[in-house]
Design a protein around this motif. Structure first.
Motif, PDB file in Angstrom:
ATOM      1  N   VAL A   1      35.491  42.475  41.530  1.00 26.38           N
ATOM      2  CA  VAL A   1      34.317  41.608  41.375  1.00 26.38           C
ATOM      3  C   VAL A   1      34.778  40.322  40.701  1.00 26.38           C
ATOM      4  N   ARG A   2      34.461  39.196  41.312  1.00 25.73           N
ATOM      5  CA  ARG A   2      34.792  37.891  40.759  1.00 25.73           C
ATOM      6  C   ARG A   2      33.526  37.028  40.745  1.00 25.73           C
ATOM      7  N   MET A   3      33.393  36.197  39.706  1.00 30.63           N
ATOM      8  CA  MET A   3      32.232  35.328  39.578  1.00 30.63           C
ATOM      9  C   MET A   3      32.701  33.930  39.188  1.00 30.63           C
ATOM     10  N   VAL A   4      32.177  32.941  39.887  1.00 33.63           N
ATOM     11  CA  VAL A   4      32.458  31.539  39.585  1.00 33.63           C
ATOM     12  C   VAL A   4      31.186  30.935  38.991  1.00 33.63           C
ATOM     13  N   VAL A   5      31.258  30.569  37.724  1.00 32.33           N
ATOM     14  CA  VAL A   5      30.114  29.969  37.033  1.00 32.33           C
ATOM     15  C   VAL A   5      30.220  28.457  37.190  1.00 32.33           C
TER      16      VAL A   5
END
Length: 882
Positions: free
Chosen positions: A422-426
């Motif tokens: 799981v990767r998230m770009v804020v």
């Protein structure tokens, strides 16, 4: 054994997954977009490649101590305003693409406030491709030579894949070609300028370690989650040309050329307990350009709107799913292994979340307000799920994670349970106006980094020997080389001399020798060998002749070839010039096509902008008309209220004039009554004085008689009865045990602080009369205080008798009034002295006046000596404080 209930399918137990205790935290990256203008206040500063610092704006950054409030947040990596799309893809999405090629799942989503650059990060622009197009390009660059033919892999509509043989796949391809008119080769497709030249060849990359003994196929699907409903953006709704279609407003569609709005989809669980969208369209693509075309086809259907913060704000969460089907080749290395259990399906989900927004800033109304509410609710559910996961992992609790509260969290719950990375770009906007929303986003990102997800396990691959495809290819190349060296197969049209000699070649006789003197076998063998020798010489001569003839032919052919080569060289020169001309024309055509596509793209953008402005114009006109109607209604209401208030003021004025006149008349009548009472007192005193002194001076209740006012002289309402009191029919005897009184003393009475106070034995004291108290008593007394004409407080005891009514209730008949008054003797003496002087200032006769004063005091003392209720000895009370 237990019998199964009819009509119910037993739930299949979940497959046993290999346990893996290794966990990785959720990778959270931060990207800061540039400011829109130079004069805008900035609230974000990049400290290092892993830390950013938030500065509160001028209106919010002073705390209690008067210092500036600054907060720092750390991420796995921070990308500043100068970061390119390629650098972002290299660190964030490239590991996920490598995992999907190695049969591992991945989830990447962008999160942030409206207008922070989430869609640009995910999609990009021409020349600056985002994470999505670069991921597709890397996949096709890696598996390009190893792709299976179309329709070899086929979705089974249950989140799985089936493998077809070559014959069924060929039939499906022929059926597809007969039904569509689209060209087969993807290079001839018309690519939308939205994705034209998004990735330069220099930036192209490929994954390492691709299994060459497997066959691959890519499937894409595109959905959106709008108002917590799932819609398929690639679904094409068929149109009935005969039956008219109706829209939601109850009117038919124009010319039956518009599509019916798509139906919402539902989430289901497959046999491995993974969530998927049932009935979602999965398109098989064979190149990056074809995948771009499918993506843009769904992108045109996505819901966007113009708000105060963003001209093209996403009103839904979009999910682009890339599925990679992988199956090993058979033992020969030619075809895909026909075993469904050997098919591995991995997927990469690229999620563009809609931005959180405050309705107070966007001024959303109607459907926009509802959309914003659903977006914020789904993001709040995502935040709640992350909080519960973090609490379960850090505190050891086992709380239920509310995945089902939102479609976004319900669809991706498997990833948080250990089905992939799981990767998230804020994405953040450094503008100071977004400080409060950015602060909430930073807190959520900081909390998300503390959640750990189980590391995915490598899936097993079929155990055939490696290098099957390479060996098969090498064998084909060697066979082709040998055929080219031999000049191809020999034609057998007519037998040559060599063939005739070979056919007439004498066979050898049997070589079995019976003894050394065998004269039969040896001569035969010698004769056969001599014949063979002669034939050999003939073959040599024939070969020499053929060689000479062939040599002459070759020489002639060489001369011809030289001339031909010269001619070919000339033709090649001309052909090269023609090719250069054609290439220049192609370049010019490509340039013009690109220019036309860009112009078409600009026309589409302008058309969309025009439609948006027209819609805004219509909405503003409607709002203006509604406000004009509202203003007219308010003006009419104002005039009506003014007329009404004028009438109310006039009525109130007349009412108060009548009330004042009534009060003046009542006051005059009251003063006349007081003068009459005083005259009556004076007459009685004069009568007493003229009668002389008698031994019996007991007055006959003057305090009672002087307060009884006839009804005909009373103008104001009074509790004194105008006629004789009505006695009840059944009255309790006074000798039966004494009388009981109801002593009604209101809470507003003032304590006069006199020596003697009204004392009523065996009485029930109440603040307000009630039926329960009246039913237990025979007498009733009300203590009433008011200000007299001389400014002193006087107390009136209004007494009555209680009797039962015929209806079963209680009634009071007032029979007497006693007046108790507190006076100042100094003021009274002054008053008497002033009354003794006549109109001309000389004193009047004081004989009867002194007697009158003495008699009045005697009467009051006489009355105070009685033991009845309400009598009081006035004496010399204390001076009342002003």
């Amino acid at each position: 054994m237990f019998r199964q209930a009819k009509g119910k399918t037993p739930r299949r137990p979940p497959p046993k997954k290999p346990s893996n205790n290794q966990k990785d935290p959720v990778g959270v990256y931060c990207r800061v977009r540039p400011l829109g203008a130079e004069d805008v206040e900035c609230c974000i500063e990049v400290i290092s490649n892993t830390t950013i610092q938030l500065h509160a704006p001028d209106g919010l950054k002073a705390n209690r101590n008067g210092e500036f409030k600054e907060t720092q947040y750390s991420f796995k990596k921070v990308f500043g305003i100068k970061t390119t799309q390629g650098e972002l893809f290299e660190d964030v999405a490239k590991p996920l693409v490598e995992d999907i090629i190695h049969c591992k799942n991945g989830l990447l989503f962008t999160y942030g406030v409206t207008g922070s650059g989430k869609t640009y990060t995910m999609t990009g622009s021409p020349g600056q491709g985002g994470l999505l197009p670069r991921s597709l390009d890397m996949i096709f660059n890696s598996i390009g030579p190893y792709q299976a033919k179309r329709y070899v892999f086929k979705p089974d509509d249950k989140n799985g894949m089936e493998v077809q043989n070559q014959v069924d796949a060929l039939l499906d391809r022929q059926k597809r070609d007969s039904q569509t008119t689209v060209p087969k080769t993807p290079t001839t497709r018309r690519i939308d300028p939205e994705f034209a030249d998004m990735i330069s060849p220099v930036e192209a990359c490929k994954a390492d370690g691709v299994d060459e003994d497997s066959s691959y196929s890519v499937f894409v699907s595109y959905i959106e989650i709008y108002n917590n409903y799932i819609y398929d953006l690639l679904e094409e709704t068929p149109i009935d040309p005969i039956k008219p279609k109706w829209n939601g407003a109850g009117t038919p569609l124009r010319n039956n050329t518009e599509f019916i709005p798509p139906q919402s989809k539902i989430l289901r669980e497959d046999q491995n307990h993974n969530m998927y969208v049932a009935g979602c369209t999965e398109v098989e693509v064979k190149s990056t350009e074809e995948a771009f075309e499918v993506f843009w086809r769904g992108q045109k259907k996505r819901r966007i709107a113009n708000t105060q913060l963003n001209r093209e704000s996403s009103r839904s969460h979009s999910v682009f799913i890339i599925k990679l089907a992988q199956a090993p080749l058979d033992a020969d290395g030619d075809n895909v292994l026909q075993d469904k259990n050997q098919v591995n399906v991995s997927q990469l989900c690229l999620v563009d979340l809609a931005g959180s927004e405050r309705t107070s800033r966007t001024r959303a109304e109607g459907s926009r307000l509802r959309e914003a509410g659903n977006i914020n609710q789904s993001l709040m559910t995502l935040r709640t799920c992350i909080e519960v996961l973090r609490e379960n992992q850090m505190c050891g609790t086992n709380k239920m994670v509310p995945y089902r509260d939102s479609k976004v969290t319900h669809l991706f719950k498997n990833y948080f349970d250990g089905e992939g990375k799981v990767r998230m770009v804020v994405c953040v906007n450094p503008k100071a106006d977004d400080y409060e929303e950015t602060l909430l986003v930073m807190r959520f990102a900081e909390m998300t980094q503390e959640v750990e997800v189980a590391r995915p396990i490598d899936r097993p691959i079929c155990g055939f020997a490696a290098g099957r495809r390479q060996r098969n290819q090498a064998f084909k190349e060697e066979l082709t080389r040998r055929l080219e060296e031999r000049g191809g197969p020999v034609d057998g049209e007519s037998p040559t001399v060599l063939n005739q000699l070979l056919q007439s070649f004498p066979p050898l006789p049997p070589c079995e020798i019976s003894g050394p003197n065998d004269d039969v076998t040896l001569p035969r063998l010698i004769e056969a060998l001599e014949k063979r020798h002669k034939i050999r010489h003939m073959m040599i001569e024939e070969y020499n002749k053929t060689a000479k003839m062939l040599k002459s032919v070759l020489q002639e052919q060489d001369s011809n070839l030289l001339s031909k080569e010269n001619f070919i060289q000339e033709q090649r020169g001309k052909l090269g010039e023609k090719e250069k001309m054609i290439q220049n024309q192609k370049n010019e055509i490509d340039r013009l096509e690109k220019k036309s596509r860009m112009l078409e793209y600009k026309i589409d953008i302008l058309q969309k902008t025009t439609n948006i402005y027209e819609e805004d114009k219509r909405s503003l006109q409607q709002e203006l008309e509604s406000r004009e109607h509202r203003l007219q209604r308010e003006m009419s209401e104002k005039r009506r209220m003014e007329t009404r208030m004028q009438g109310i003021v006039t009525d109130s004025k007349l009412k108060w004039e009548k009330e004042c006149e009534r009060r003046v008349n009542a006051k005059q009548l009251e003063m006349q009554n007081k003068l009459w009472v005083k005259d009556e007192k004076l007459k009685q005193l004069k009568a007493i004085v003229t009668e002389g002194k008698t031994e019996n001076r007991q007055p006959q209740r003057p305090s009672r008689e002087k307060d009884k006012v006839p009804a005909k002289r009373s103008a104001s309402p009074s509790p004194v009865p105008t006629g004789p009191p009505v006695r009840p029919l059944h009255r309790r005897s006074h000798s039966a045990g004494g009388e009981r009184w109801v002593d009604h003393k209101p809470t507003t009475n003032v304590d006069l602080d006199t020596v003697l106070q009204p004392n009523i034995p065996n009485a029930i004291t109440v603040n307000a009369p009630n039926e329960k108290a009246l039913s237990k008593c025979d007498k009733y007394v009300l203590t009433h205080q008011e200000v007299a004409s001389d400014g002193e407080i006087q107390t009136k005891l209004i007494k009555g008798e209680v009797f039962k009514t015929r209806g079963g209730g209680q009634a009071v008949q007032f029979t007497d009034i006693e007046t108790l008054k507190q006076e100042n003797p100094v003021a009274a003496s002054r008053k008497r002295r002033s009354s003794e002087t006549g109109p001309d200032g000389e004193p009047m006769e004081g004989d009867w006046t002194d007697v009158e004063t003495r008699c009045s005091v005697a009467l009051e003392m006489r009355a105070g000596s009685n033991l009845g209720p309400g009598y009081q000895h006035h004496g010399y009370p204390k001076r009342r404080k002003p």
